[in-house]
Write an enzyme that holds these catalytic residues in place. Sequence first.
Site, PDB file in Angstrom:
ATOM      1  N   ASP A 172       0.808  -1.227   0.000  1.00  0.00           N
ATOM      2  CA  ASP A 172       0.000   0.000   0.000  1.00  0.00           C
ATOM      3  C   ASP A 172       0.840   1.276   0.000  1.00  0.00           C
ATOM      4  O   ASP A 172       0.342   2.341  -0.308  1.00  0.00           O
ATOM      5  CB  ASP A 172      -0.931   0.012   1.223  1.00  0.00           C
ATOM      6  CG  ASP A 172      -0.181  -0.190   2.534  1.00  0.00           C
ATOM      7  OD1 ASP A 172       1.055  -0.340   2.513  1.00  0.00           O
ATOM      8  OD2 ASP A 172      -0.835  -0.202   3.601  1.00  0.00           O
ATOM      9  N   HIS A 173       2.108   1.168   0.329  1.00  0.00           N
ATOM     10  CA  HIS A 173       2.951   2.367   0.431  1.00  0.00           C
ATOM     11  C   HIS A 173       3.592   2.733  -0.909  1.00  0.00           C
ATOM     12  O   HIS A 173       3.368   3.804  -1.444  1.00  0.00           O
ATOM     13  CB  HIS A 173       4.061   2.147   1.464  1.00  0.00           C
ATOM     14  CG  HIS A 173       3.619   2.299   2.879  1.00  0.00           C
ATOM     15  ND1 HIS A 173       2.679   1.492   3.452  1.00  0.00           N
ATOM     16  CD2 HIS A 173       4.017   3.164   3.856  1.00  0.00           C
ATOM     17  CE1 HIS A 173       2.503   1.860   4.722  1.00  0.00           C
ATOM     18  NE2 HIS A 173       3.293   2.867   4.987  1.00  0.00           N
TER      19      HIS A 173
ATOM     20  N   ASP B  44       4.486  -1.545  11.122  1.00  0.00           N
ATOM     21  CA  ASP B  44       4.004  -0.202  10.827  1.00  0.00           C
ATOM     22  C   ASP B  44       3.445   0.358  12.116  1.00  0.00           C
ATOM     23  O   ASP B  44       2.727  -0.332  12.852  1.00  0.00           O
ATOM     24  CB  ASP B  44       2.911  -0.245   9.751  1.00  0.00           C
ATOM     25  CG  ASP B  44       2.590   1.155   9.279  1.00  0.00           C
ATOM     26  OD1 ASP B  44       3.099   1.556   8.217  1.00  0.00           O
ATOM     27  OD2 ASP B  44       1.855   1.873   9.991  1.00  0.00           O
TER      28      ASP B  44
ATOM     29  N   ARG C 250      -0.040  12.380  10.578  1.00  0.00           N
ATOM     30  CA  ARG C 250       1.289  12.963  10.793  1.00  0.00           C
ATOM     31  C   ARG C 250       1.461  14.203   9.936  1.00  0.00           C
ATOM     32  O   ARG C 250       1.091  14.189   8.765  1.00  0.00           O
ATOM     33  CB  ARG C 250       2.391  11.961  10.434  1.00  0.00           C
ATOM     34  CG  ARG C 250       2.423  10.838  11.413  1.00  0.00           C
ATOM     35  CD  ARG C 250       3.627   9.939  11.262  1.00  0.00           C
ATOM     36  NE  ARG C 250       3.581   9.023  12.384  1.00  0.00           N
ATOM     37  CZ  ARG C 250       3.926   7.748  12.344  1.00  0.00           C
ATOM     38  NH1 ARG C 250       4.415   7.238  11.236  1.00  0.00           N
ATOM     39  NH2 ARG C 250       3.833   7.018  13.415  1.00  0.00           N
TER      40      ARG C 250
ATOM     41  N   SER D 201       7.461   6.743  12.811  1.00  0.00           N
ATOM     42  CA  SER D 201       7.289   5.478  12.090  1.00  0.00           C
ATOM     43  C   SER D 201       8.079   4.332  12.703  1.00  0.00           C
ATOM     44  O   SER D 201       8.997   4.524  13.494  1.00  0.00           O
ATOM     45  CB  SER D 201       7.686   5.698  10.639  1.00  0.00           C
ATOM     46  OG  SER D 201       8.683   4.815  10.236  1.00  0.00           O
TER      47      SER D 201
ATOM     48  N   ARG E 132       9.805   2.354  10.796  1.00  0.00           N
ATOM     49  CA  ARG E 132      10.794   1.950   9.781  1.00  0.00           C
ATOM     50  C   ARG E 132      12.135   1.635  10.426  1.00  0.00           C
ATOM     51  O   ARG E 132      12.767   2.492  11.028  1.00  0.00           O
ATOM     52  CB  ARG E 132      10.912   3.020   8.688  1.00  0.00           C
ATOM     53  CG  ARG E 132      11.415   4.360   9.141  1.00  0.00           C
ATOM     54  CD  ARG E 132      11.254   5.423   8.054  1.00  0.00           C
ATOM     55  NE  ARG E 132       9.856   5.784   7.925  1.00  0.00           N
ATOM     56  CZ  ARG E 132       9.404   6.977   7.528  1.00  0.00           C
ATOM     57  NH1 ARG E 132      10.242   7.923   7.187  1.00  0.00           N
ATOM     58  NH2 ARG E 132       8.117   7.215   7.446  1.00  0.00           N
TER      59      ARG E 132
HETATM   60  C1  MIC Z   1       4.418   6.131   8.261  1.00  0.00           C
HETATM   61  O1  MIC Z   1       3.265   6.476   8.364  1.00  0.00           O
HETATM   62  O2  MIC Z   1       5.365   6.842   8.629  1.00  0.00           O
HETATM   63  C2  MIC Z   1       4.710   4.789   7.681  1.00  0.00           C
HETATM   64  C3  MIC Z   1       5.321   5.007   6.358  1.00  0.00           C
HETATM   65  O3  MIC Z   1       3.532   4.056   7.495  1.00  0.00           O
HETATM   66  C4  MIC Z   1       5.642   4.061   8.640  1.00  0.00           C
HETATM   67  C5  MIC Z   1       6.269   2.859   8.129  1.00  0.00           C
HETATM   68  C6  MIC Z   1       7.354   3.109   7.169  1.00  0.00           C
HETATM   69  O4  MIC Z   1       8.208   3.967   7.375  1.00  0.00           O
HETATM   70  O5  MIC Z   1       7.408   2.351   6.198  1.00  0.00           O
HETATM   71  C7  MIC Z   1       5.056   3.741  10.001  1.00  0.00           C
HETATM   72  O6  MIC Z   1       4.175   4.433  10.423  1.00  0.00           O
HETATM   73  O7  MIC Z   1       5.558   2.851  10.691  1.00  0.00           O
HETATM   74 FE1  SF4 Z   2       0.118   4.590   5.175  1.00  0.00          FE
HETATM   75 FE2  SF4 Z   2       1.545   5.258   7.351  1.00  0.00          FE
HETATM   76 FE3  SF4 Z   2       0.020   7.053   6.096  1.00  0.00          FE
HETATM   77 FE4  SF4 Z   2      -1.103   5.118   7.445  1.00  0.00          FE
HETATM   78  S1  SF4 Z   2       0.180   6.739   8.297  1.00  0.00           S
HETATM   79  S2  SF4 Z   2      -1.712   5.840   5.405  1.00  0.00           S
HETATM   80  S3  SF4 Z   2       0.262   3.407   7.066  1.00  0.00           S
HETATM   81  S4  SF4 Z   2       1.811   6.034   5.273  1.00  0.00           S
END
Ligand code: MIC
Ligand code: SF4
Length: 640
Positions: free
Chosen positions: A64-65, A119, A379, A534, A536
Amino acid sequence: MAQSITQKILAAHLVTGDLVPGSEIGLRIDQTLTQDATGTMAYLQFEAMGVPRVKTDLSVSYVDHNTLQMGFRNPDDHRYLRTVAARHGVVFSPPGLGICHQLHLENFAKPGATLIGSDSHTPTAGGVGSLAMGAGGLSVALAMAGEAYVIPCPKVVRVVLTGALTGFASAKDIILHLLGELTVKGGVGRVFEYAGPGAATLSVPERAVITNMGAELGATTSIFPSDDRTREFLHAMGRPDDFAELLPDEGASYDEEVVIDLSKLEPLAAAPHMPDKRVSVREIAGLKVDQVCIGSCTNSSYLDLKTAALMLKGKKVATDTDTFISPGSKQVMKMLAREGLVEALLDSGARVLECTCGPCIGMGGSPVSGGVSARTYNRNFEGRSGTKDAKVYLVSPQTAAMAALRGEFTDPATWGDAPQKPELPAEAPSIRDMFIFPPEDGSQVAVMRGPNIVALEDFDPLPDSITAKILLKVEDNITTDHILPAGAEITALRSNIPAISNHVFGRVDEEFVARIRAEGQGIIVGGENYGQGSSREHAALGPRHLGVKAVVVKSLARIHRANLVNFGILPLFFVNAEDYDKLALGEELTIPATEVTPTGIVEAVTASGTRIPLTNDLSPAELDIVRAGGLLNFVKNKRG
Ligand code: MIC
Ligand code: SF4
């Protein structure tokens, strides 16, 4: 003894340790989820463990990313994920089917189950009463291999909701309110367990908005009871058999309590650039809005999008307000289409995107230079949108839709009558046959790797003594987006650590990578809540690849802390926060690593002789992992 919901689930899954807040516990994990941006690493790590088939009840791999396909990288990742899933018994969710958390809530999450996901917004499943936690990919890989998930036992905060929402106030405003009260580090080491008459007024999708964004509090997770509302939801999702009632015992005790009167809430926003910068929409009335984005794992349910669609229906979005809609899943899209609401959205002038993270992770949809963007996301860190000087406000779908229509934030008193809260249809259309379920025996499936899938590297054990320069000094609340930014180009390198490492701290200090490459090693000094955001693990792997040996900070965010341990970077805290000021960029610091003991104090010494006492919150096992150079080394050593 009378137990809270959290205690019940913890007790039923406890493998090691005692349920004493702060002490280390190991939990049996029923379900795991990964998404593509963290999943490739997780499956590479799982493969390195040599376990033929996952040992969980259910593991799902979502894409999905990284769904933009502007070159071979992302499609190669998708193919790797699809084949590795089939080989090892993992359900695969192809690109475009939806956002991991929304799909998991609709299709798989169960009351009373434990779930970990690579995630940070995995707690979304707390909306149906799962104990769902965000974790690093390696922790998820270990859970798939049948190992316990080890965490500090959380405190339980009872959040008592009284009254009911009125007018345009929504579930989003509940969590924005709480963030304003408690801040982005107010939830560390805690589970937020919702209760009270107000909780019963909220549907599962509304609950999931709150548990999703509880991640921004730094919480271990958030959870709602499983009650009649949960039963209704699971029934509508076509899985009534997954329902089980889960309520706290009468007289259960909690470590802390917060009370929120829902009837007092009004539409709120989180102002740039932190989710806890709460303002009321009333206060920002008159601010021009250049972009509106409705969707993301926080607010992309049928309920959210129907609410927005009803507000936009028969009207036009402001000509200079670029409006994006990304539904959370194809199920949501199908339900909207059935009711003619996709047409209403299209006719309003909004741009309907595919069912993915999209602009939330910087995959397109960046705002204009210096622009104001109103987003229903979770975020708003600086630069995350892809436009460095954009100002992102986090709001509810109601507030976003109104801003799209008027081209500016306006006082909710002028919005007229709020639309009626939509109800889920008794039976939602199923999308179950669009998941790819693994064969009974996957041993013959060939795992396909393109050139973007780079094998894991071996890391050295921790040296006996670290003498290295401080190559970066940062302030409080550094996010993983600061450490390793998102965005289409960088995120496409998630399966290639040497390549992605060139971007470490690139948006904070362009010279950092050159400095550490020249030195071969270094130390990072930081403030409070370092590594928030995140899950990550690249934010630990990238620095580790470059030679970061230790981070010396005032405090750490939970998942990033675990990632540092997992990849063998020594996490240390100042005993005296003022000592932060005594350390300067470029200065050499010696840390006697062999003298580090769990929670003990060591003295680090600068080249000029200043002594800095440092401590840690490592358990004996975690310290052994760091000494081994990371968890994979540790597990290999243990297996001989
Ligand atoms: C995010 O919202 O920052 C992400 C991208 O979903 C991350 C995961 C990632 O960095 O791949 C998260 O929230 O863990
Ligand atoms: Fe995707 Fe992370 Fe955004 Fe949720 S917060 S929609 S998991 S990138």
